[in-house]
Enzyme design. Structure first.
Site, PDB file in Angstrom:
ATOM      1  N   GLN A  66      -6.150   5.268  -2.426  1.00  0.00           N
ATOM      2  CA  GLN A  66      -7.676   5.634  -3.401  1.00  0.00           C
ATOM      3  C   GLN A  66      -8.463   6.171  -2.307  1.00  0.00           C
ATOM      4  OE1 GLN A  66      -9.405   2.656  -6.109  1.00  0.00           O
ATOM      5  NE2 GLN A  66     -11.820   3.956  -5.391  1.00  0.00           N
TER       6      GLN A  66
ATOM      7  N   HIS B 230       2.435   1.936  -3.181  1.00  0.00           N
ATOM      8  CA  HIS B 230       2.405   0.798  -2.391  1.00  0.00           C
ATOM      9  C   HIS B 230       3.393   0.475  -3.083  1.00  0.00           C
ATOM     10  CE1 HIS B 230      -1.287   1.454   0.674  1.00  0.00           C
ATOM     11  NE2 HIS B 230       0.012   2.426   0.947  1.00  0.00           N
ATOM     12  N   HIS B 231       2.933   0.384  -4.238  1.00  0.00           N
ATOM     13  CA  HIS B 231       3.868  -0.350  -5.487  1.00  0.00           C
ATOM     14  C   HIS B 231       4.274  -0.139  -6.936  1.00  0.00           C
ATOM     15  CE1 HIS B 231       1.003  -3.692  -3.317  1.00  0.00           C
ATOM     16  NE2 HIS B 231       2.260  -4.833  -3.342  1.00  0.00           N
TER      17      HIS B 231
ATOM     18  N   HIS C  13      -7.836  -1.684  -9.398  1.00  0.00           N
ATOM     19  CA  HIS C  13      -5.908  -1.788  -9.280  1.00  0.00           C
ATOM     20  C   HIS C  13      -5.030  -2.759 -10.156  1.00  0.00           C
ATOM     21  CE1 HIS C  13      -6.692   1.656  -5.938  1.00  0.00           C
ATOM     22  NE2 HIS C  13      -7.361   1.101  -5.876  1.00  0.00           N
TER      23      HIS C  13
ATOM     24  N   CYS D 237      -0.300   3.662  -7.517  1.00  0.00           N
ATOM     25  CA  CYS D 237      -0.587   2.584  -6.449  1.00  0.00           C
ATOM     26  C   CYS D 237       0.619   3.729  -5.806  1.00  0.00           C
ATOM     27  CB  CYS D 237      -0.601   1.821  -6.011  1.00  0.00           C
ATOM     28  SG  CYS D 237      -0.399   0.600  -5.037  1.00  0.00           S
TER      29      CYS D 237
ATOM     30  N   CYS E 198      -1.946  -3.114  -9.405  1.00  0.00           N
ATOM     31  CA  CYS E 198      -1.632  -4.304  -8.882  1.00  0.00           C
ATOM     32  C   CYS E 198      -2.319  -5.443  -7.716  1.00  0.00           C
ATOM     33  CB  CYS E 198      -1.477  -3.319  -7.072  1.00  0.00           C
ATOM     34  SG  CYS E 198      -2.349  -2.657  -6.139  1.00  0.00           S
TER      35      CYS E 198
END
Lengths: 248, 227
Positions: free
Chosen positions: B158, B119-120, B186, B117, B188
Site C-alpha cells: 500500500q 506478500h500473500h 487487507h 497484496c 491478509c
C-alpha cells in the site's frame, strides 16, 4: 460418486443405515428436486461428507505439499510478468502457499472432533439464534475470497449445542473452496445431524470478490442464501420470527 | 518518458518484459506472424497448469464438476487483477491534459480501489482520495481514477501504491502540489494471520504545497473526511 451409507454418530437410535439414509435424503432432497434419485442421494452424501469421511488433509500433508504449492505460485508470478527475485516477492510463493492452506483448512477438520463434548440436554424448546458470525471463504470458480455474515437459528428438541460450536461449524465448512449455496446447506445439515432439532435456519449474506474485483465489477452487490429445515420450513410464523430477529 | 521509469519501481522487470513484448508486437506487425498471441496463450496455459497443481496440492478433487474449469478461470482472473502491468500512464493521459487558468484545489475522493497484496497474493481494497493544486494544467477527472487503476491492478504494497499514484500525477501535470490518501482493508490481516476484522490501513503521500503548507493539507484532509 460412490454411494456411502449415511451414518450419523449422534443418532439416538444407533444408526440403522437405511433409516438414516432416508432422513438424510429428506433433509437435502427438497433442494435437488429436479435431479434423479441417484443424483439426489449422491449429492446428499456430498453434502454430509463432513460427518463420515476421513479428513482429506492432515498437518503432515500440509508440510509435504508446501514446496509443490510454492513452486506453482512461483510459476504464476513469472507467468504474470513479475520478477520473483525482487525483494518484495522473494518469499511470496511460500507465504501464498501457507495462506492458501490456511484458507482451505476446513479440509483438515471433521465436525465430530469439534462437537463431541458440547451437546447438552436442556429442557429448552424456544428459538436459539447466533447471528453476525463473520465468514470467510474461497470461491471455487475463481479462487478469490468471499466474505460475509452467517446467521443461524435452531429450535432445540431437548438438546442444545455450545454456542461457539455453531461458529466452529461455520469455520469448518467455509474454510474450503466453496459455492455459497452449498455452504449454507452444509452448515444446516451438520447442525441437524448433530442435534436432531425441531428445525434449523441458516442465512448467509456475503460479498463475492469475484463479482466486485473483476467481471461485472459491482461494488455493492451482496448475495443472500438461506436454508430452512424442519419447523422453519413448514411453519411460516417461525420462519418470520427468525428472519425478524436476525434483521434487527 | 521520465514519469514512467520513476514510478515503475515495482515494474522494472515488467517494463523490460513490456518492452520485449512491444518489440515482439512490432515484429508481429511486420511479419504478420502470431508470435505475440502464442506467447500470451502459452503464459496463460502455464499459469493454468500452476493452478491445477495448487488445487491438487490443497487436497481437492480436480475432476469434480465445480473445479473442472477453475484453473482457467483462476488464471484469467489473476491476469485481470494484474493487468496494470501492461498499461502506462503515458497512454491514458496524453489526450486529457488541458490548459486552464485554475489554481484552486481539485479533489476526487472515494475512488474504489482493489489490489493484490504482493506478500500473500490476497486482495486488499479500499478508497483513494486524490487532490492536486493545478499549475495551469488540469487533467480529465476520470484520468485520476484510471491512474489508480493502472497502479492498483498489480502486486502491490500500500505504501508503494500511494507513492506511485502521487508521483505519476506529479510528473504528468507538474502541479503545485499533489496529495493522495489511501484507506484500505487487507484481507491478509482479516482472513488469516491476526484476523482483525475491522482494521484499516491508512497511507498518505503529500507532495509540493501539500507537504510545505499545513493549511493546505488541513483543507484537503477536512474535505475528504466523511461528514
Amino acid at each position: 460418486m460412490e454411494q456411502r451409507a449415511v451414518q450419523t454418530q449422534y443418532a439416538a437410535g444407533h444408526g440403522d443405515p437405511k433409516k438414516d439414509a432416508g432422513s438424510g435424503t429428506t433433509c437435502t432432497g427438497e433442494v435437488n428436486g429436479e435431479r434423479t434419485a441417484a443424483a439426489a442421494s449422491s449429492s446428499s452424501s456430498a453434502v454430509t461428507e463432513g460427518w463420515r469421511e476421513e479428513r482429506t488433509r492432515s498437518v503432515e500433508d500440509n508440510e509435504m505439499s508446501r514446496p509443490g504449492l510454492a513452486a506453482a505460485y512461483r510459476t504464476i508470478l513469472s507467468g504474470l510478468g513479475e520478477d520473483p527475485q525482487r525483494q518484495g516477492l522473494l518469499k511470496t510463493p511460500l507465504r501464498a502457499a501457507t495462506a492458501m492452506q490456511f484458507f482451505t483448512k476446513g479440509y483438515q477438520e471433521k465436525i465430530i472432533d469439534v462437537l463431541n463434548d458440547a451437546i447438552f440436554d436442556e429442557d429448552h424448546d424456544e428459538m436459539v439464534i447466533v447471528k453476525d458470525i463473520d465468514m470467510f471463504s474461497m470461491c471455487e470458480h475463481h479462487l478469490v475470497p468471499i466474505f460475509g455474515r452467517v446467521h443461524i437459528g435452531y429450535l432445540p428438541n431437548k438438546r442444545v449445542l455450545g454456542l461457539s460450536k455453531l461458529a466452529r461449524i461455520v469455520e469448518i465448512y467455509s474454510r474450503r473452496l466453496q459455492v455459497q449455496e452449498r455452504l449454507t446447506k452444509q452448515i444446516a445439515v451438520a447442525i441437524t445431524e448433530a442435534l436432531k432439532p425441531a428445525g434449523v435456519g441458516v442465512v448467509i449474506e456475503a460479498t463475492h470478490m469475484c463479482m466486485v474485483m473483476r467481471g461485472v465489477q459491482k461494488m455493492n452487490s451482496k448475495t443472500v442464501t438461506s436454508t430452512m429445515l424442519g419447523v422453519f420450513r413448514e411453519d411460516a410464523k417461525t420462519r418470520d420470527e427468525f428472519l425478524t430477529l436476525i434483521r434487527s | 518518458m521520465e514519469y514512467r521509469t520513476a514510478s515503475e519501481t515495482n515494474g522494472k522487470h515488467v517494463a523490460e518484459y513490456q518492452n520485449g513484448f512491444n518489440a515482439d508486437l512490432h515484429v508481429q506487425e511486420e511479419e504478420g506472424g502470431r508470435a505475440g498471441e502464442t506467447e500470451t496463450r502459452s503464459k496463460l496455459s502455464r499459469i493454468q497448469r500452476a493452478y491445477s497443481t495448487v488445487l491438487t496440492e490443497l487436497g481437492e478433487d480436480v475432476d469434480r464438476e465445480g473445479l473442472l474449469r477453475t484453473p482457467l478461470r483462476a488464471a484469467k482472473a489473476m491476469q485481470f487483477l494484474t493487468k496494470g502491468y501492461h498499461e502506462t500512464t503515458q497512454e491514458i493521459l496524453n489526450d486529457a491534459i488541458f490548459d486552464e487558468n485554475h489554481d484552486e484545489m481539485v479533489i476526487v475522493k472515494d475512488i474504489d480501489l482493489f489490489s493484490l497484496c504482493e506478500h500473500h497474493l490476497v486482495p486488499f481494497f479500499g478508497k483513494v482520495h486524490i487532490a492536486y493544486l493545478p499549475n495551469k494544467k488540469v487533467v480529465g477527472l476520470s484520468k485520476l481514477a484510471r491512474i489508480v487503476e493502472i497502479y492498483s491492478r498489480r502486486l502491490q504494497v500500500q505504501e508503494r501504491l500511494s507513492k506511485q499514484i502521487a508521483t505519476a500525477i506529479s510528473e504528468a501535470l507538474e502541479p503545485a502540489g499533489v496529495a493522495v490518501v489511501i484507506e484500505a482493508t487487507h484481507m491478509c490481516m482479516v482472513m488469516r494471520g491476526v484476523q482483525k476484522m475491522n482494521s484499516k490501513t491508512v497511507t498518505s503521500v503529500m507532495l509540493g504545497t501539500f507537504q510545505e503548507d499545513p493549511k493546505t493539507r488541513e483543507e484537503f484532509l477536512s474535505l475528504i473526511r466523511k461528514n
